[in-house]
Scaffold this motif. Sequence first.
Motif, PDB file in Angstrom:
ATOM      1  N   HIS A   1     -25.051   2.008 -18.846  1.00  0.00           N
ATOM      2  CA  HIS A   1     -24.693   2.850 -17.705  1.00  0.00           C
ATOM      3  C   HIS A   1     -24.290   1.992 -16.502  1.00  0.00           C
ATOM      4  O   HIS A   1     -23.328   2.326 -15.798  1.00  0.00           O
ATOM      5  N   ARG A   2     -25.006   0.897 -16.265  1.00  0.00           N
ATOM      6  CA  ARG A   2     -24.685   0.007 -15.145  1.00  0.00           C
ATOM      7  C   ARG A   2     -23.290  -0.598 -15.290  1.00  0.00           C
ATOM      8  O   ARG A   2     -22.616  -0.857 -14.299  1.00  0.00           O
ATOM      9  N   ARG A   3     -22.837  -0.814 -16.510  1.00  0.00           N
ATOM     10  CA  ARG A   3     -21.559  -1.490 -16.753  1.00  0.00           C
ATOM     11  C   ARG A   3     -20.468  -0.540 -17.245  1.00  0.00           C
ATOM     12  O   ARG A   3     -19.356  -0.966 -17.553  1.00  0.00           O
ATOM     13  N   ARG A   4     -20.752   0.743 -17.329  1.00  0.00           N
ATOM     14  CA  ARG A   4     -19.837   1.720 -17.926  1.00  0.00           C
ATOM     15  C   ARG A   4     -18.449   1.680 -17.308  1.00  0.00           C
ATOM     16  O   ARG A   4     -17.445   1.767 -18.010  1.00  0.00           O
ATOM     17  N   ALA A   5     -18.348   1.535 -16.015  1.00  0.00           N
ATOM     18  CA  ALA A   5     -17.042   1.544 -15.349  1.00  0.00           C
ATOM     19  C   ALA A   5     -16.163   0.381 -15.795  1.00  0.00           C
ATOM     20  O   ALA A   5     -14.941   0.455 -15.701  1.00  0.00           O
ATOM     21  N   GLU A   6     -16.767  -0.669 -16.322  1.00  0.00           N
ATOM     22  CA  GLU A   6     -16.014  -1.838 -16.772  1.00  0.00           C
ATOM     23  C   GLU A   6     -15.492  -1.689 -18.204  1.00  0.00           C
ATOM     24  O   GLU A   6     -14.635  -2.462 -18.629  1.00  0.00           O
ATOM     25  N   LEU A   7     -16.027  -0.728 -18.936  1.00  0.00           N
ATOM     26  CA  LEU A   7     -15.577  -0.501 -20.318  1.00  0.00           C
ATOM     27  C   LEU A   7     -14.305   0.333 -20.277  1.00  0.00           C
ATOM     28  O   LEU A   7     -14.326   1.490 -19.856  1.00  0.00           O
ATOM     29  N   THR A   8     -13.197  -0.241 -20.704  1.00  0.00           N
ATOM     30  CA  THR A   8     -11.899   0.426 -20.570  1.00  0.00           C
ATOM     31  C   THR A   8     -11.471   1.162 -21.828  1.00  0.00           C
ATOM     32  O   THR A   8     -10.288   1.289 -22.105  1.00  0.00           O
TER      33      THR A   8
ATOM     34  N   ALA B   1      -9.685   0.415 -26.443  1.00  0.00           N
ATOM     35  CA  ALA B   1      -9.994   1.135 -27.689  1.00  0.00           C
ATOM     36  C   ALA B   1      -9.887   2.647 -27.466  1.00  0.00           C
ATOM     37  O   ALA B   1     -10.202   3.151 -26.388  1.00  0.00           O
ATOM     38  N   ASP B   2      -9.445   3.347 -28.484  1.00  0.00           N
ATOM     39  CA  ASP B   2      -9.414   4.804 -28.413  1.00  0.00           C
ATOM     40  C   ASP B   2     -10.838   5.358 -28.404  1.00  0.00           C
ATOM     41  O   ASP B   2     -11.119   6.347 -27.733  1.00  0.00           O
ATOM     42  N   VAL B   3     -11.709   4.715 -29.152  1.00  0.00           N
ATOM     43  CA  VAL B   3     -13.123   5.084 -29.144  1.00  0.00           C
ATOM     44  C   VAL B   3     -13.957   3.817 -29.303  1.00  0.00           C
ATOM     45  O   VAL B   3     -13.624   2.943 -30.096  1.00  0.00           O
ATOM     46  N   PHE B   4     -15.002   3.727 -28.504  1.00  0.00           N
ATOM     47  CA  PHE B   4     -15.968   2.633 -28.599  1.00  0.00           C
ATOM     48  C   PHE B   4     -17.308   3.258 -28.938  1.00  0.00           C
ATOM     49  O   PHE B   4     -17.847   4.059 -28.176  1.00  0.00           O
ATOM     50  N   ILE B   5     -17.827   2.912 -30.105  1.00  0.00           N
ATOM     51  CA  ILE B   5     -19.109   3.423 -30.578  1.00  0.00           C
ATOM     52  C   ILE B   5     -20.133   2.319 -30.339  1.00  0.00           C
ATOM     53  O   ILE B   5     -19.971   1.210 -30.854  1.00  0.00           O
ATOM     54  N   CYS B   6     -21.155   2.636 -29.571  1.00  0.00           N
ATOM     55  CA  CYS B   6     -22.089   1.599 -29.156  1.00  0.00           C
ATOM     56  C   CYS B   6     -23.533   2.025 -29.376  1.00  0.00           C
ATOM     57  O   CYS B   6     -23.922   3.140 -29.015  1.00  0.00           O
TER      58      CYS B   6
ATOM     59  N   GLU C   1     -30.634  13.311 -19.650  1.00  0.00           N
ATOM     60  CA  GLU C   1     -30.237  12.462 -18.521  1.00  0.00           C
ATOM     61  C   GLU C   1     -29.044  11.558 -18.852  1.00  0.00           C
ATOM     62  O   GLU C   1     -28.569  10.823 -17.989  1.00  0.00           O
ATOM     63  N   VAL C   2     -28.566  11.626 -20.082  1.00  0.00           N
ATOM     64  CA  VAL C   2     -27.492  10.753 -20.544  1.00  0.00           C
ATOM     65  C   VAL C   2     -26.138  11.394 -20.246  1.00  0.00           C
ATOM     66  O   VAL C   2     -25.902  12.550 -20.597  1.00  0.00           O
ATOM     67  N   ASP C   3     -25.266  10.644 -19.595  1.00  0.00           N
ATOM     68  CA  ASP C   3     -23.932  11.171 -19.271  1.00  0.00           C
ATOM     69  C   ASP C   3     -22.864  10.539 -20.159  1.00  0.00           C
ATOM     70  O   ASP C   3     -21.809  10.133 -19.696  1.00  0.00           O
ATOM     71  N   ALA C   4     -23.178  10.464 -21.436  1.00  0.00           N
ATOM     72  CA  ALA C   4     -22.239   9.924 -22.425  1.00  0.00           C
ATOM     73  C   ALA C   4     -22.302  10.794 -23.678  1.00  0.00           C
ATOM     74  O   ALA C   4     -23.298  11.487 -23.901  1.00  0.00           O
TER      75      ALA C   4
END
Length: 83
Positions: A51-58, A27-32, A77-80
């Motif tokens: 955050h634990r699964r962020r690397a898996e979201l492509t 996706a160009d953008v994923f809004i979660c 503390e949020v890096d998104a």
Amino acid sequence: MVTDDKVVAYSGDTEWTDSLLELAAGADVFICEAYTFERGIKYHMSYAALHRRRAELTCRRFVLTDLGPDLLAHQAEVDAEIA
């Protein structure tokens, strides 16, 4: 949703499920939704779970929405990206 050759993926209120990986794939953008910082609440996502699964979201761009008071208190503390 596809608009002008861009793919927008959106999760409503949900706890973590691996189907989010498929939803966000390419996706160009994923809004979660991310309602809490760490604490799990039924039918809601915590930032920690994402955050634990962020690397898996492509997805190309990742945006958090529907932040609750707990997550807003930890916003520094949020890096998104936050909507």
